[in-house]
Design an enzyme around this catalytic site. Sequence first.
Site, mmCIF file in Angstrom:
data_model
loop_
_atom_site.group_PDB
_atom_site.id
_atom_site.type_symbol
_atom_site.label_atom_id
_atom_site.label_comp_id
_atom_site.label_asym_id
_atom_site.label_seq_id
_atom_site.Cartn_x
_atom_site.Cartn_y
_atom_site.Cartn_z
ATOM 1 N N ASP A 24 0.863 -1.169 0.000
ATOM 2 C CA ASP A 24 0.000 0.000 0.000
ATOM 3 C C ASP A 24 0.908 1.228 0.000
ATOM 4 O OD1 ASP A 24 -2.360 1.676 0.518
ATOM 5 O OD2 ASP A 24 -1.544 1.832 2.557
ATOM 6 N N ASP A 26 -0.252 5.027 0.912
ATOM 7 C CA ASP A 26 -0.513 6.075 1.905
ATOM 8 C C ASP A 26 -0.324 5.572 3.322
ATOM 9 O OD1 ASP A 26 -1.116 7.534 -0.306
ATOM 10 O OD2 ASP A 26 -3.281 7.516 -0.009
#
Length: 272
Positions: A24, A26
Amino acid sequence: MELPEPAEDAKPVPLDLTAAAFFDVDNTMMMGASIFHFARGLAARKFFTNSDLARFALQQVKFRVAGKESQDGIRASREQALSFVAGHTVDELNILGEEIYDELMADKIWPGTRALAQMHLDAGQRVWLVTATPVELATIIARRLGLTGALGTVAEHEDGVYTGRLVGEMLHGPAKAHAVRALAAREGLDLRRCTAYSDSANDVPMLSVVGTAVAVNPDSGLREVARKRSWEIRDFRTGRKAAKIGVPSVLGAGAVAGAVAVGLAYRKRENA
């Protein structure tokens, strides 16, 4: 963050074609939300009008007050937020993305997470970013970090010009798991030998489809799941920094709209 030049006598790393890693972006690979940093850069370039910014900010307020995240609501909010790129070309946004990465994103990469990605690369494995961030921006981040590639939310464009609409669904929650499965099938990966990294409970579906799941800078929901399932936890935040940026990742319906709302405040400060 540029990678060091390889030593002249460095030997090629044998490829491990059935294992890979998925990260991922963020709050996992990058401090904060990548789309927030991108919006700051666009605002500094007067990319938005005040009326555009106010409209997106109002939509975000309405969403937060309603407090609901239905799939229809997520899509509608995301598409309205994406309308700010309508009429602009893919080439233009890519050029701006490169500039803004250098200005506002390069120093936001978590060194610890970057080291984890490099560990997989050094083992001959491929590494992909998997994110709700627009795929063009995600691809820039992946390329700058020397990774294999990126899966991200796709904004529709016709003849190289953005329409402001999505292609398919936002890459969020279960959609990430579906995308990882599809990539694994296409690339011949054995998901039991793959690893996934995220900070958010929203990504439990993706973390659950691989053999090894790692919670990085986890929110409270993911930390609880990780403990129950005996997943590894890596937290690179410390002290005050953790308090400031260890908030839930802005990956829901208002990610872009929220970033634009911040952009409005940024513009107001600049014009004060």
